[in-house]
Motif scaffolding. Structure first.
Motif, PDB file in Angstrom:
ATOM      1  N   VAL A  25      40.819  40.378  46.740  1.00  0.00           N
ATOM      2  CA  VAL A  25      41.718  40.309  47.890  1.00  0.00           C
ATOM      3  C   VAL A  25      43.151  40.254  47.383  1.00  0.00           C
ATOM      4  O   VAL A  25      44.027  40.956  47.867  1.00  0.00           O
ATOM      5  CB  VAL A  25      41.404  39.076  48.761  1.00  0.00           C
ATOM      6  CG1 VAL A  25      42.397  38.952  49.902  1.00  0.00           C
ATOM      7  CG2 VAL A  25      39.983  39.158  49.288  1.00  0.00           C
ATOM      8  N   HIS A  29      41.842  35.703  44.121  1.00  0.00           N
ATOM      9  CA  HIS A  29      41.149  35.539  45.403  1.00  0.00           C
ATOM     10  C   HIS A  29      40.154  36.686  45.578  1.00  0.00           C
ATOM     11  O   HIS A  29      40.536  37.853  45.533  1.00  0.00           O
ATOM     12  CB  HIS A  29      42.135  35.509  46.568  1.00  0.00           C
ATOM     13  CG  HIS A  29      43.034  34.321  46.529  1.00  0.00           C
ATOM     14  ND1 HIS A  29      42.701  33.132  47.111  1.00  0.00           N
ATOM     15  CD2 HIS A  29      44.245  34.139  45.949  1.00  0.00           C
ATOM     16  CE1 HIS A  29      43.673  32.257  46.902  1.00  0.00           C
ATOM     17  NE2 HIS A  29      44.625  32.850  46.191  1.00  0.00           N
ATOM     18  N   TYR A  30      38.893  36.317  45.783  1.00  0.00           N
ATOM     19  CA  TYR A  30      37.823  37.292  45.898  1.00  0.00           C
ATOM     20  C   TYR A  30      37.047  37.066  47.185  1.00  0.00           C
ATOM     21  O   TYR A  30      36.932  35.948  47.672  1.00  0.00           O
ATOM     22  CB  TYR A  30      36.845  37.152  44.718  1.00  0.00           C
ATOM     23  CG  TYR A  30      37.385  37.657  43.411  1.00  0.00           C
ATOM     24  CD1 TYR A  30      36.962  38.877  42.898  1.00  0.00           C
ATOM     25  CD2 TYR A  30      38.294  36.918  42.665  1.00  0.00           C
ATOM     26  CE1 TYR A  30      37.442  39.345  41.684  1.00  0.00           C
ATOM     27  CE2 TYR A  30      38.781  37.381  41.454  1.00  0.00           C
ATOM     28  CZ  TYR A  30      38.346  38.597  40.965  1.00  0.00           C
ATOM     29  OH  TYR A  30      38.827  39.058  39.781  1.00  0.00           O
ATOM     30  N   ASP A  31      36.472  38.152  47.709  1.00  0.00           N
ATOM     31  CA  ASP A  31      35.569  38.097  48.856  1.00  0.00           C
ATOM     32  C   ASP A  31      34.251  38.719  48.432  1.00  0.00           C
ATOM     33  O   ASP A  31      34.226  39.782  47.801  1.00  0.00           O
ATOM     34  CB  ASP A  31      36.106  38.904  50.037  1.00  0.00           C
ATOM     35  CG  ASP A  31      37.147  38.168  50.834  1.00  0.00           C
ATOM     36  OD1 ASP A  31      37.224  36.929  50.737  1.00  0.00           O
ATOM     37  OD2 ASP A  31      37.896  38.848  51.570  1.00  0.00           O
ATOM     38  N   LYS A  36      29.579  37.011  52.615  1.00  0.00           N
ATOM     39  CA  LYS A  36      30.686  36.726  53.542  1.00  0.00           C
ATOM     40  C   LYS A  36      31.409  35.438  53.155  1.00  0.00           C
ATOM     41  O   LYS A  36      31.836  34.668  53.999  1.00  0.00           O
ATOM     42  CB  LYS A  36      30.190  36.635  54.994  1.00  0.00           C
ATOM     43  CG  LYS A  36      29.390  37.819  55.461  1.00  0.00           C
ATOM     44  CD  LYS A  36      30.221  39.068  55.512  1.00  0.00           C
ATOM     45  CE  LYS A  36      29.407  40.197  56.137  1.00  0.00           C
ATOM     46  NZ  LYS A  36      29.612  41.458  55.519  1.00  0.00           N
ATOM     47  N   GLN A  37      31.533  35.203  51.836  1.00  0.00           N
ATOM     48  CA  GLN A  37      32.178  33.997  51.311  1.00  0.00           C
ATOM     49  C   GLN A  37      33.476  34.385  50.596  1.00  0.00           C
ATOM     50  O   GLN A  37      33.547  35.433  49.966  1.00  0.00           O
ATOM     51  CB  GLN A  37      31.234  33.283  50.335  1.00  0.00           C
ATOM     52  CG  GLN A  37      31.800  32.045  49.686  1.00  0.00           C
ATOM     53  CD  GLN A  37      31.988  30.912  50.670  1.00  0.00           C
ATOM     54  OE1 GLN A  37      31.086  30.569  51.409  1.00  0.00           O
ATOM     55  NE2 GLN A  37      33.166  30.345  50.687  1.00  0.00           N
ATOM     56  N   HIS A  38      34.484  33.517  50.695  1.00  0.00           N
ATOM     57  CA  HIS A  38      35.752  33.701  49.996  1.00  0.00           C
ATOM     58  C   HIS A  38      35.763  32.772  48.784  1.00  0.00           C
ATOM     59  O   HIS A  38      35.335  31.620  48.887  1.00  0.00           O
ATOM     60  CB  HIS A  38      36.931  33.355  50.909  1.00  0.00           C
ATOM     61  CG  HIS A  38      36.905  34.096  52.205  1.00  0.00           C
ATOM     62  ND1 HIS A  38      37.232  35.425  52.311  1.00  0.00           N
ATOM     63  CD2 HIS A  38      36.571  33.690  53.447  1.00  0.00           C
ATOM     64  CE1 HIS A  38      37.107  35.808  53.567  1.00  0.00           C
ATOM     65  NE2 HIS A  38      36.699  34.767  54.281  1.00  0.00           N
ATOM     66  N   TYR A  39      36.242  33.280  47.649  1.00  0.00           N
ATOM     67  CA  TYR A  39      36.255  32.495  46.421  1.00  0.00           C
ATOM     68  C   TYR A  39      37.634  32.493  45.769  1.00  0.00           C
ATOM     69  O   TYR A  39      38.359  33.484  45.842  1.00  0.00           O
ATOM     70  CB  TYR A  39      35.258  33.055  45.400  1.00  0.00           C
ATOM     71  CG  TYR A  39      33.817  32.849  45.780  1.00  0.00           C
ATOM     72  CD1 TYR A  39      33.178  31.649  45.515  1.00  0.00           C
ATOM     73  CD2 TYR A  39      33.096  33.854  46.413  1.00  0.00           C
ATOM     74  CE1 TYR A  39      31.850  31.457  45.860  1.00  0.00           C
ATOM     75  CE2 TYR A  39      31.769  33.675  46.761  1.00  0.00           C
ATOM     76  CZ  TYR A  39      31.155  32.467  46.479  1.00  0.00           C
ATOM     77  OH  TYR A  39      29.845  32.276  46.822  1.00  0.00           O
ATOM     78  N   GLU A  83      36.314  28.970  49.040  1.00  0.00           N
ATOM     79  CA  GLU A  83      37.534  28.587  49.761  1.00  0.00           C
ATOM     80  C   GLU A  83      37.190  28.185  51.182  1.00  0.00           C
ATOM     81  O   GLU A  83      36.324  28.713  51.794  1.00  0.00           O
ATOM     82  CB  GLU A  83      38.531  29.735  49.803  1.00  0.00           C
ATOM     83  CG  GLU A  83      39.175  29.989  48.478  1.00  0.00           C
ATOM     84  CD  GLU A  83      40.301  31.001  48.603  1.00  0.00           C
ATOM     85  OE1 GLU A  83      41.438  30.610  48.314  1.00  0.00           O
ATOM     86  OE2 GLU A  83      40.041  32.162  48.974  1.00  0.00           O
TER      87      GLU A  83
END
Length: 83
Positions: A25, A29-31, A36-39, A83
């Motif tokens: 992202v 920041h990763y999706d 469907k999780q943000h990391y 996140e």
């Protein structure tokens, strides 16, 4: 995605839950499109297991541990926090 770096804990950009490739992202920041999780990406020193810092300059990427100094990019541990 650029290169993947193998580590003892996993690979850069690989979801820790489902083990599929994640989308970037923004820096650190990763999706995961599957979970469907943000990391949030963190870098861990393989020697002391403490947080390391990324330093970018002149096309090079280095990792520095405040305790142990320069870390080889092939040995840094990539850790992903939800996140």
């Amino acid at each position: 995605m650029t290169t993947k770096k193998s580590t003892d804990e996993g690979q850069e950009g690989i979801c820790p839950k489902c083990h599929n490739k994640m989308d970037i992202v923004s820096p650190q920041h990763y999706d995961c499109p599957h979970c469907k999780q943000h990391y949030l990406e963190q870098y861990i020193c393989p020697i002391c297991q403490q947080s390391a810092q990324i330093v970018k300059g002149c096309g090079a990427i280095n990792y520095i541990c405040h305790t142990d100094g320069l870390i080889s990019s092939s040995k840094v541990i990539f850790h992903y926090l939800p996140e």
